[in-house]
Design a protein around this motif. Structure first.
Motif, PDB file in Angstrom:
ATOM      1  N   GLU A 139       0.830  -1.197   0.000  1.00 22.06           N
ATOM      2  CA  GLU A 139       0.000   0.000   0.000  1.00 22.06           C
ATOM      3  C   GLU A 139       0.868   1.253   0.000  1.00 22.06           C
ATOM      4  OE1 GLU A 139      -3.852   1.738   2.525  1.00 22.06           O
ATOM      5  OE2 GLU A 139      -2.514   0.243   3.416  1.00 22.06           O
ATOM      6  N   ARG A 140       0.302   2.355  -0.536  1.00 26.37           N
ATOM      7  CA  ARG A 140       0.970   3.651  -0.490  1.00 26.37           C
ATOM      8  C   ARG A 140       0.120   4.596   0.350  1.00 26.37           C
ATOM      9  NH1 ARG A 140       3.526   4.875  -6.489  1.00 26.37           N
ATOM     10  NH2 ARG A 140       4.110   2.710  -6.945  1.00 26.37           N
ATOM     11  N   VAL A 141       0.752   5.120   1.398  1.00 24.20           N
ATOM     12  CA  VAL A 141       0.044   5.953   2.363  1.00 24.20           C
ATOM     13  C   VAL A 141       0.861   7.204   2.615  1.00 24.20           C
ATOM     14  CG1 VAL A 141      -0.814   6.072   4.735  1.00 24.20           C
ATOM     15  CG2 VAL A 141      -1.040   3.945   3.439  1.00 24.20           C
ATOM     16  N   SER A 142       0.154   8.308   2.778  1.00 21.85           N
ATOM     17  CA  SER A 142       0.834   9.546   3.169  1.00 21.85           C
ATOM     18  C   SER A 142       0.569   9.804   4.640  1.00 21.85           C
ATOM     19  CB  SER A 142       0.350  10.727   2.326  1.00 21.85           C
ATOM     20  OG  SER A 142      -1.003  11.009   2.605  1.00 21.85           O
ATOM     21  N   LEU A 143       1.625  10.198   5.352  1.00 17.99           N
ATOM     22  CA  LEU A 143       1.534  10.574   6.754  1.00 17.99           C
ATOM     23  C   LEU A 143       1.616  12.090   6.780  1.00 17.99           C
ATOM     24  CD1 LEU A 143       1.389   8.529   9.131  1.00 17.99           C
ATOM     25  CD2 LEU A 143       3.718   9.185   9.685  1.00 17.99           C
ATOM     26  N   CYS A 144       0.535  12.739   7.118  1.00 15.63           N
ATOM     27  CA  CYS A 144       0.457  14.196   6.994  1.00 15.63           C
ATOM     28  C   CYS A 144       0.382  14.858   8.365  1.00 15.63           C
ATOM     29  CB  CYS A 144      -0.778  14.598   6.178  1.00 15.63           C
ATOM     30  SG  CYS A 144      -0.736  13.992   4.488  1.00 15.63           S
ATOM     31  N   GLY A 145       1.025  16.007   8.460  1.00 14.47           N
ATOM     32  CA  GLY A 145       0.989  16.780   9.686  1.00 14.47           C
ATOM     33  C   GLY A 145       1.829  18.025   9.555  1.00 14.47           C
ATOM     34  N   ALA A 146       1.547  19.002  10.414  1.00 16.40           N
ATOM     35  CA  ALA A 146       2.311  20.245  10.391  1.00 16.40           C
ATOM     36  C   ALA A 146       3.717  20.009  10.905  1.00 16.40           C
ATOM     37  CB  ALA A 146       1.600  21.293  11.250  1.00 16.40           C
ATOM     38  N   SER A 147       4.571  20.998  10.737  1.00 14.93           N
ATOM     39  CA  SER A 147       5.930  20.912  11.265  1.00 14.93           C
ATOM     40  C   SER A 147       5.874  20.707  12.776  1.00 14.93           C
ATOM     41  CB  SER A 147       6.702  22.196  10.950  1.00 14.93           C
ATOM     42  OG  SER A 147       6.871  22.355   9.555  1.00 14.93           O
ATOM     43  N   GLY A 148       6.637  19.735  13.244  1.00 16.51           N
ATOM     44  CA  GLY A 148       6.634  19.427  14.667  1.00 16.51           C
ATOM     45  C   GLY A 148       5.631  18.370  15.055  1.00 16.51           C
ATOM     46  N   ALA A 149       4.894  17.831  14.092  1.00 18.43           N
ATOM     47  CA  ALA A 149       3.898  16.810  14.424  1.00 18.43           C
ATOM     48  C   ALA A 149       4.533  15.453  14.686  1.00 18.43           C
ATOM     49  CB  ALA A 149       2.863  16.698  13.300  1.00 18.43           C
ATOM     50  N   GLY A 150       5.793  15.251  14.256  1.00 20.26           N
ATOM     51  CA  GLY A 150       6.469  13.993  14.547  1.00 20.26           C
ATOM     52  C   GLY A 150       6.685  13.097  13.343  1.00 20.26           C
ATOM     53  N   LYS A 151       6.579  13.667  12.121  1.00 23.37           N
ATOM     54  CA  LYS A 151       6.773  12.833  10.931  1.00 23.37           C
ATOM     55  C   LYS A 151       8.193  12.263  10.883  1.00 23.37           C
ATOM     56  CE  LYS A 151       5.693  16.119   8.032  1.00 23.37           C
ATOM     57  NZ  LYS A 151       5.449  17.187   9.033  1.00 23.37           N
ATOM     58  N   SER A 152       9.186  13.124  11.064  1.00 21.11           N
ATOM     59  CA  SER A 152      10.577  12.657  11.023  1.00 21.11           C
ATOM     60  C   SER A 152      10.881  11.734  12.198  1.00 21.11           C
ATOM     61  CB  SER A 152      11.529  13.854  11.030  1.00 21.11           C
ATOM     62  OG  SER A 152      11.342  14.650   9.869  1.00 21.11           O
ATOM     63  N   THR A 153      10.219  11.956  13.334  1.00 18.76           N
ATOM     64  CA  THR A 153      10.412  11.075  14.485  1.00 18.76           C
ATOM     65  C   THR A 153       9.902   9.681  14.179  1.00 18.76           C
ATOM     66  OG1 THR A 153      10.206  12.948  15.997  1.00 18.76           O
ATOM     67  CG2 THR A 153       9.869  10.751  16.923  1.00 18.76           C
ATOM     68  N   LEU A 154       8.738   9.593  13.521  1.00 19.87           N
ATOM     69  CA  LEU A 154       8.199   8.286  13.153  1.00 19.87           C
ATOM     70  C   LEU A 154       9.135   7.594  12.160  1.00 19.87           C
ATOM     71  CD1 LEU A 154       6.003   6.188  13.324  1.00 19.87           C
ATOM     72  CD2 LEU A 154       4.707   7.443  11.589  1.00 19.87           C
ATOM     73  N   LEU A 155       9.689   8.345  11.235  1.00 22.44           N
ATOM     74  CA  LEU A 155      10.656   7.770  10.290  1.00 22.44           C
ATOM     75  C   LEU A 155      11.846   7.194  11.050  1.00 22.44           C
ATOM     76  CD1 LEU A 155      11.970   9.322   6.992  1.00 22.44           C
ATOM     77  CD2 LEU A 155      13.578   8.550   8.711  1.00 22.44           C
ATOM     78  N   ALA A 156      12.372   7.956  12.002  1.00 24.40           N
ATOM     79  CA  ALA A 156      13.530   7.495  12.771  1.00 24.40           C
ATOM     80  C   ALA A 156      13.189   6.251  13.590  1.00 24.40           C
ATOM     81  CB  ALA A 156      14.036   8.610  13.671  1.00 24.40           C
ATOM     82  N   LEU A 157      11.964   6.177  14.101  1.00 25.53           N
ATOM     83  CA  LEU A 157      11.548   4.998  14.856  1.00 25.53           C
ATOM     84  C   LEU A 157      11.486   3.773  13.953  1.00 25.53           C
ATOM     85  CD1 LEU A 157       8.715   6.532  17.072  1.00 25.53           C
ATOM     86  CD2 LEU A 157      10.935   5.677  17.868  1.00 25.53           C
ATOM     87  N   LEU A 158      10.903   3.925  12.767  1.00 26.43           N
ATOM     88  CA  LEU A 158      10.796   2.795  11.840  1.00 26.43           C
ATOM     89  C   LEU A 158      12.161   2.349  11.333  1.00 26.43           C
ATOM     90  CD1 LEU A 158       7.636   3.868   9.804  1.00 26.43           C
ATOM     91  CD2 LEU A 158       7.868   1.798  11.212  1.00 26.43           C
ATOM     92  N   ALA A 159      13.097   3.296  11.215  1.00 26.18           N
ATOM     93  CA  ALA A 159      14.442   2.962  10.741  1.00 26.18           C
ATOM     94  C   ALA A 159      15.324   2.414  11.856  1.00 26.18           C
ATOM     95  CB  ALA A 159      15.100   4.199  10.132  1.00 26.18           C
ATOM     96  N   GLY A 160      14.833   2.411  13.097  1.00 31.13           N
ATOM     97  CA  GLY A 160      15.632   1.926  14.206  1.00 31.13           C
ATOM     98  C   GLY A 160      16.617   2.927  14.743  1.00 31.13           C
TER      99      GLY A 160
END
Length: 596
Positions: A392-413
């Protein structure tokens, strides 16, 4: 800072791990010590034999001038003098080459161990110190530890053996004087090593702390030079650096005083040994127990003590630097991310999924997932739940500071210690081995790291065995092949430190090309088309479409409307929103100042 200094046992525990690393080169270190001892004994032999020979020659000459029959073997002592002179020169030269080669090998091991500790940390632990602090540990602190053998352990061992040799030589003719001499030299050796180290410990610690602050400030000043100049803050920053430099100089002055006292003690010990042997020898000579050549030889032999004792005050006054460096390097291992409790079956399943891409598209699920950095006022990622099915292709949307990059870092370990639940292919993310997770998850972050090497080498970080043909295909996929063909050396063109020779948009696409060369089951793209114009974004999207179609894709963007998609986002049909407002932000937005 407490005035109470740690015990010797505490110092031993601090250095124990690094001494164990020295033990891996035990053979080479012992050979290096033997060469240092040979150099010192050669100096002792040279002075002793020279003193004896010169005196014996003079007395023989006087006897012959007075008409007294006398004979002297000049060949044996002459050969001895030449032997000691040559051995001292050769052994010192070989010792310097050999020991410095050993130290370079040792530094490589120390640096590798330190780097291994740094890569074992996740982003949360790395955030506990500035980047300049970690750089200081990897460079300055490691370099400081080379003194542990070369300036501390080996010279102290050599000086002790030299003292024993002098005492042994004296004991042949003056046993009682040798006993008092051994006590003098032992006390002197203890003060010049342990005493000097303790006397200089506090000043050394202050100097190391001040140096770390100065180095960090200098690195940050150079990095932020443009901003400092733009805001006309260079003069103020210069004053701050000068204040930090003053702190270093004050600590250095205190160390100089300690070293000066140590040098004075060293001279007094050697002078006392010289006088003691001279007086003892004169008494023995008057009693007919010693010849005149031996009387001259023994005090001259005492001068050879300078070969071992003279270097100790300066080295051991700064011994605290090695101790402080070891303490700070130990913090790396204590700060490193502890491995999760192993579930053998889960880890093996995760590794099998990642092997050769056999797992296919990955599935992701998160339930009440949240994360907060240490000492932070707020969550970097507020609790969020969602699911992304394989393919599936999904977009994770949110304003700056919502935690998008944090979620990326969590998934990448890259980050651990999250709250809630996060699974990849149905397996808790904490159970995934690092190597397997790196194979299974591919990320394009907002900041792409390019190294000061060729374009080809930067791309091959993604796949070291990639052929030139594969590299050109990757560049074609991200619409950079035509640009690369115009470069002076094409794939061999250097991109500069941090990719300074390329634009921001080109750097992002090079990062995407590097990712294209890998075979992950989950692809996470953080604002992949943000730095591109609409036409380029469309071309890049078309180029990577065949590659993305075989994978699960998670797009991190500020906003996405599937009914009116931005260029490159046409194939993304579902949105998972991230809520930026937490309890603290809501309180703040309501106009109150109550942070509780």
């Amino acid at each position: 800072m407490s005035s109470q200094q740690p015990s010797m046992l505490a110092h031993w525990h601090t250095l124990k791990g690094w001494l164990a690393l020295h033990d891996e080169l035990r053979g080479r270190l012992l050979v290096g010590l033997a060469l240092m001892v040979l150099t010192a004994l050669s100096a002792l032999g040279l002075l002793a034999v020279s003193g004896w020979f010169i005196t014996a020659s003079a007395l023989t000459g006087v006897a012959l001038a007075a008409g007294v029959a006398a004979a002297l073997d000049v060949y044996t002592p002459g050969a001895g003098i030449r032997l000691f002179a040559v051995s001292r020169t050769v052994s010192r030269y070989v010792e310097r080459l050999y020991n410095h080669d050993t130290i370079l090998r040792l530094l490589a091991k120390l640096r590798a161990r330190c780097f291994a500790g740094l890569v074992a940390m996740d982003g949360r632990r790395l955030a506990t110190a500035r980047a300049s602090d970690w750089l200081n540990r990897l460079t300055a602190d490691i370099d400081t530890l080379d003194a542990l053998y070369l300036r501390l352990l080996a010279p102290a061992g050599m000086a002790l053996m030299l003292c024993l040799a002098v005492v042994g030589l004296v004991a042949i003719w003056l046993p009682e004087a040798a006993l008092a001499l051994s006590a003098l030299l032992l006390l002197g050796w203890c003060w010049l090593t342990l005493g000097q180290a303790r006397a200089g410990m506090q000043a050394c610690r202050q100097r190391m702390v001040a140096l770390e602050r100065l180095r960090g400030a200098m690195i940050e000043s150079v990095t932020g030079m443009c901003e400092l100049e733009a805001y006309r803050a260079l003069d103020r920053r210069r004053q701050q650096l000068e204040a930090l430099e003053d702190d270093v100089l004050k600590a250095q002055w205190r160390l100089s005083v300690v070293t000066a006292w140590g040098n004075a003690v060293s001279v007094m010990v050697m002078g006392a040994a010289w006088w003691w042997l001279l007086v003892s020898g004169l008494l023995a000579f008057q009693g007919g127990q010693m010849s005149a050549p031996v009387l001259v030889m023994l005090p001259l032999a005492a001068l050879a003590l300078a070969e071992g004792l003279a270097s100790l005050p300066a080295a051991f006054s700064h011994a605290g630097a090695s101790l402080v460096a070891a303490e700070r390097l130990n913090q790396i291992e204590s700060t490193a991310t502890p491995p999760a409790e192993a579930d053998t079956d889960a880890r093996q399943t995760a590794a099998d999924h990642a092997t050769s891409g056999s797992g296919g598209p990955a599935g992701v699920a998160f339930d009440a997932l949240a994360f907060r950095y240490p000492a932070a006022l707020d969550d970097a990622l507020a609790p969020v739940s969602g699911r992304v099915d394989p393919g599936e292709r999904v977009s994770l949307c949110g304003a700056s500071g919502a935690g998008k990059s944090t979620l990326l870092a969590l998934l990448a370990g890259e980050l651990t210690g999250y709250r809630g639940r996060l699974t990849l292919d149905g397996i808790d993310l904490a159970q995934w081995p690092r190597k397997a997770l790196a194979q299974r998850v591919g990320c394009l972050t907002q900041r792409v790291e390019l190294f000061d090497t060729s374009l080809a080498e930067n791309l091959r970080i993604g796949r070291p065995d990639a052929s030139d043909e594969a590299l050109w295909q990757a560049l074609e996929a991200v619409d950079l092949a035509d640009w690369a063909e115009t470069l002076p050396r094409q794939l061999d063109t250097r991109v500069g430190e941090g990719g300074r020779q390329v634009s921001g948009g080109q750097a992002r696409r090079l990062g995407l090309a590097r990712l294209w060369l890998t075979d992950p089951g989950l692809v996470i793209l953080d604002e992949p088309f943000a730095a591109l114009d609409a036409a380029t974004a469309s071309r890049v999207a078309r180029g990577i479409e065949p590659w993305l179609s075989q994978r699960t894709v998670l797009m991190l963007v500020h906003h996405h409307d599937p009914r009116d998609p931005a260029p490159g986002m046409q194939a993304v049909g579902r949105v998972i929103p991230l809520e930026a407002a937490t309890a603290w932000r809501k309180t703040r937005q309501s106009g109150t100042m109550d942070l509780m």
